[in-house]
Design a protein around this motif. Structure first.
Motif, PDB file in Angstrom:
ATOM      1  N   LYS A  71       0.752  -1.197   0.280  1.00  0.00           N
ATOM      2  CA  LYS A  71      -0.522  -0.193   0.176  1.00  0.00           C
ATOM      3  C   LYS A  71       0.746   1.368   0.159  1.00  0.00           C
ATOM      4  O   LYS A  71       0.412   1.893  -1.130  1.00  0.00           O
ATOM      5  CB  LYS A  71      -0.999   0.120   1.206  1.00  0.00           C
ATOM      6  N   ARG A  72       1.942   1.253   0.699  1.00  0.00           N
ATOM      7  CA  ARG A  72       2.362   2.657   1.545  1.00  0.00           C
ATOM      8  C   ARG A  72       3.494   2.505   0.331  1.00  0.00           C
ATOM      9  O   ARG A  72       4.371   3.288  -0.387  1.00  0.00           O
ATOM     10  CB  ARG A  72       2.905   2.400   2.062  1.00  0.00           C
ATOM     11  N   GLY A  73       4.776   1.190  -1.003  1.00  0.00           N
ATOM     12  CA  GLY A  73       5.272   1.830  -1.454  1.00  0.00           C
ATOM     13  C   GLY A  73       7.190   1.060  -0.279  1.00  0.00           C
ATOM     14  O   GLY A  73       7.211   0.474   0.677  1.00  0.00           O
ATOM     15  N   VAL A  74       7.937   1.878  -1.116  1.00  0.00           N
ATOM     16  CA  VAL A  74       9.010   1.867  -0.201  1.00  0.00           C
ATOM     17  C   VAL A  74       9.265   2.927   0.456  1.00  0.00           C
ATOM     18  O   VAL A  74       8.262   4.032   0.424  1.00  0.00           O
ATOM     19  CB  VAL A  74      10.020   2.744  -1.537  1.00  0.00           C
ATOM     20  N   GLU A  75       9.695   2.684   2.505  1.00  0.00           N
ATOM     21  CA  GLU A  75       9.878   3.567   2.890  1.00  0.00           C
ATOM     22  C   GLU A  75      11.438   3.423   3.348  1.00  0.00           C
ATOM     23  O   GLU A  75      11.730   1.939   3.871  1.00  0.00           O
ATOM     24  CB  GLU A  75       9.354   2.856   4.100  1.00  0.00           C
ATOM     25  N   LEU A  76      12.117   5.056   3.865  1.00  0.00           N
ATOM     26  CA  LEU A  76      13.608   4.503   3.792  1.00  0.00           C
ATOM     27  C   LEU A  76      13.462   5.297   5.456  1.00  0.00           C
ATOM     28  O   LEU A  76      12.741   6.461   5.286  1.00  0.00           O
ATOM     29  CB  LEU A  76      14.025   5.390   3.050  1.00  0.00           C
ATOM     30  N   ASP A  77      14.332   4.983   5.866  1.00  0.00           N
ATOM     31  CA  ASP A  77      14.645   6.275   7.876  1.00  0.00           C
ATOM     32  C   ASP A  77      15.968   6.676   7.008  1.00  0.00           C
ATOM     33  O   ASP A  77      16.717   5.190   7.942  1.00  0.00           O
ATOM     34  CB  ASP A  77      14.190   4.984   8.605  1.00  0.00           C
ATOM     35  N   PHE A  78      16.072   7.812   7.424  1.00  0.00           N
ATOM     36  CA  PHE A  78      17.845   7.650   7.625  1.00  0.00           C
ATOM     37  C   PHE A  78      18.062   8.345   8.630  1.00  0.00           C
ATOM     38  O   PHE A  78      17.520   9.028   9.884  1.00  0.00           O
ATOM     39  CB  PHE A  78      18.145   8.586   6.490  1.00  0.00           C
TER      40      PHE A  78
END
Length: 72
Positions: free
Chosen positions: A57-64
């Motif tokens: 649903k949300r796609g790719v999620e990156l946390d830096f």
């Protein structure tokens, strides 16, 4: 002494394959999984780290975030 080049994060916009390269010239211009040519890339500085997740649903999620400095 030459300044170190930042690592680079590569993401295939077609199949969502991703990788981190320490030398962008070795990354190529095609996805290693699907051979697609829609690749996104951006530098990752030596003191940065990230987590990667994918959701339909949300796609790719990156946390830096900044890496913790080593204690002396």
């Amino acid at each position: 002494m030459p300044k170190a080049q930042p690592s680079v994060f590569m993401l295939c916009e077609t199949c969502r394959w991703c990788a981190t390269y320490t030398d962008k010239s070795r990354a190529g211009d095609r996805c290693a999984t699907c051979s697609g040519s829609l690749l996104s890339s951006f530098p990752i500085m030596p003191d940065e780290a990230f987590t990667f997740s994918y959701d339909e649903k949300r796609g790719v999620e990156l946390d830096f975030f900044r890496r913790a400095s080593p204690k002396a």
